[in-house]
Design a protein around this motif. Structure first.
Motif, PDB file in Angstrom:
ATOM      1  N   VAL A  70      -8.507   0.813   3.174  1.00 18.70           N
ATOM      2  CA  VAL A  70      -7.924  -0.049   2.137  1.00 18.70           C
ATOM      3  C   VAL A  70      -8.006  -1.514   2.566  1.00 18.70           C
ATOM      4  O   VAL A  70      -8.426  -2.383   1.791  1.00 18.70           O
ATOM      5  CB  VAL A  70      -6.459   0.339   1.853  1.00 18.70           C
ATOM      6  CG1 VAL A  70      -5.801  -0.704   0.949  1.00 18.70           C
ATOM      7  CG2 VAL A  70      -6.381   1.708   1.196  1.00 18.70           C
ATOM      8  N   ALA A 129      -3.033   4.553  -0.451  1.00 19.74           N
ATOM      9  CA  ALA A 129      -3.710   5.166   0.688  1.00 19.74           C
ATOM     10  C   ALA A 129      -3.120   6.561   0.882  1.00 19.74           C
ATOM     11  O   ALA A 129      -1.992   6.706   1.345  1.00 19.74           O
ATOM     12  CB  ALA A 129      -3.516   4.331   1.954  1.00 19.74           C
ATOM     13  N   VAL A 141      -7.342   5.888   6.619  1.00 21.75           N
ATOM     14  CA  VAL A 141      -7.232   5.608   5.182  1.00 21.75           C
ATOM     15  C   VAL A 141      -6.651   4.212   4.946  1.00 21.75           C
ATOM     16  O   VAL A 141      -7.061   3.498   4.022  1.00 21.75           O
ATOM     17  CB  VAL A 141      -6.406   6.709   4.471  1.00 21.75           C
ATOM     18  CG1 VAL A 141      -4.949   6.674   4.881  1.00 21.75           C
ATOM     19  CG2 VAL A 141      -6.568   6.607   2.957  1.00 21.75           C
ATOM     20  N   TYR A 142      -5.708   3.796   5.788  1.00 16.55           N
ATOM     21  CA  TYR A 142      -5.153   2.448   5.669  1.00 16.55           C
ATOM     22  C   TYR A 142      -6.188   1.391   6.064  1.00 16.55           C
ATOM     23  O   TYR A 142      -6.307   0.342   5.422  1.00 16.55           O
ATOM     24  CB  TYR A 142      -3.901   2.303   6.529  1.00 16.55           C
ATOM     25  CG  TYR A 142      -2.675   2.857   5.855  1.00 16.55           C
ATOM     26  CD1 TYR A 142      -2.150   2.251   4.726  1.00 16.55           C
ATOM     27  CD2 TYR A 142      -2.046   3.992   6.343  1.00 16.55           C
ATOM     28  CE1 TYR A 142      -1.033   2.767   4.085  1.00 16.55           C
ATOM     29  CE2 TYR A 142      -0.927   4.510   5.723  1.00 16.55           C
ATOM     30  CZ  TYR A 142      -0.421   3.888   4.584  1.00 16.55           C
ATOM     31  OH  TYR A 142       0.679   4.397   3.945  1.00 16.55           O
ATOM     32  N   ILE A 180       0.861  -1.189   0.000  1.00 20.03           N
ATOM     33  CA  ILE A 180       0.000   0.000   0.000  1.00 20.03           C
ATOM     34  C   ILE A 180       0.896   1.237   0.000  1.00 20.03           C
ATOM     35  O   ILE A 180       1.650   1.466   0.946  1.00 20.03           O
ATOM     36  CB  ILE A 180      -0.925   0.018   1.227  1.00 20.03           C
ATOM     37  CG1 ILE A 180      -1.641  -1.320   1.389  1.00 20.03           C
ATOM     38  CG2 ILE A 180      -1.930   1.165   1.111  1.00 20.03           C
ATOM     39  CD1 ILE A 180      -2.445  -1.439   2.681  1.00 20.03           C
TER      40      ILE A 180
END
Length: 243
Positions: free
Chosen positions: A167, A125, A163-164, A14
């Motif tokens: 994902v 991300a 945000v991670y 990511i």
């Protein structure tokens, strides 16, 4: 060397965008912010060193609000002005992207090629706005990323892990089978808070950041130490998937 139990688990990488995949801060965002100031008839200008200090604040609107509050505007005026100028800044940033002024960091294409060839899924991300992030990724890398989550979809910005986590939720990938690639202290903190291993590839703006939470701190995406880490991890992943 990494412990064997970690080497067998890499399924996804990511990436952060700003300062990680692309050199976008000094000659991209900073230029766009200054264009927005000029268009609005404001005397404010962000020099290279000034902008480096402001990068500690994630999110363009928040960065502007902080600046205006600390240069004599009231909190209400600072917030209104920050939100209004951020929209114009996004417009100028998109123009810079379309004109090819924002380029991939050295080694980015080669690293993505190697990871893709290894069968590892690639995700993004970022706290950047989708309006410019998506065109930038498409122009710089093509359609290489399976999942792209931006600050448009997730309101909590780094160092929040939101945000991670988004994902991971959308892909269904367990955090222990993924690794994040970041460039800054805020990014590393966000990744670690999401229970991800994180490789930090710092840039001139983040060279002095506290990146101690990272599994590895590299000089860039073409750093031999970072490439060796991925070579080992991807090799172990391929071995386990073909057992």
């Amino acid at each position: 060397m990494l412990p064997r139990q970690h080497l067998s688990r890499l399924e996804a990488v990511i990436f952060d965008v700003d300062g990680t995949l692309v050199d976008s801060e000094r000659d991209g965002h900073r230029v766009a912010f200054n264009a927005a100031f000029e268009e609005a008839g404001l005397p404010d200008r962000w020099e290279v060193a000034t902008y480096g200090k402001l990068l500690k604040i994630t999110g363009g609107a928040k960065r502007l609000t902080f600046w205006f509050e600390n240069t004599g505007r009231s909190p209400v005026e600072a917030r209104e002005l920050g939100e209004r100028l951020h929209k114009r800044k996004t417009h100028f940033m998109l123009r810079l992207v379309e004109d090819g002024h924002v380029q991939a960091r050295p080694g980015a294409h080669q690293l993505i090629d190697r990871l893709e060839a290894s069968g590892v899924q690639l995700h993004v991300a970022t706290t950047g706005t989708r309006a410019w992030v998506e065109p930038l990724l498409n122009q710089a890398f093509g359609n290489r990323f399976h999942t792209v989550i931006t600050g448009t979809e997730v309101s909590e910005l780094k160092p929040s892990p939101a945000v991670y986590l988004e994902v991971l939720s959308r892909t269904g990938c367990p955090p222990e089978r993924a690794v994040a690639v970041e460039d800054s202290a805020n990014g590393v903190q966000a990744a670690v808070a999401a229970r991800l291993r994180c490789l930090a590839a710092h840039n001139p703006y983040t060279r002095n950041d506290d990146l101690s939470g990272a599994t590895l701190v590299a000089d860039g995406l073409d750093d031999p130490a970072l490439l060796a880490w991925f070579t080992t991890a991807c090799g172990a992943w391929r071995a386990t998937t073909h057992d």
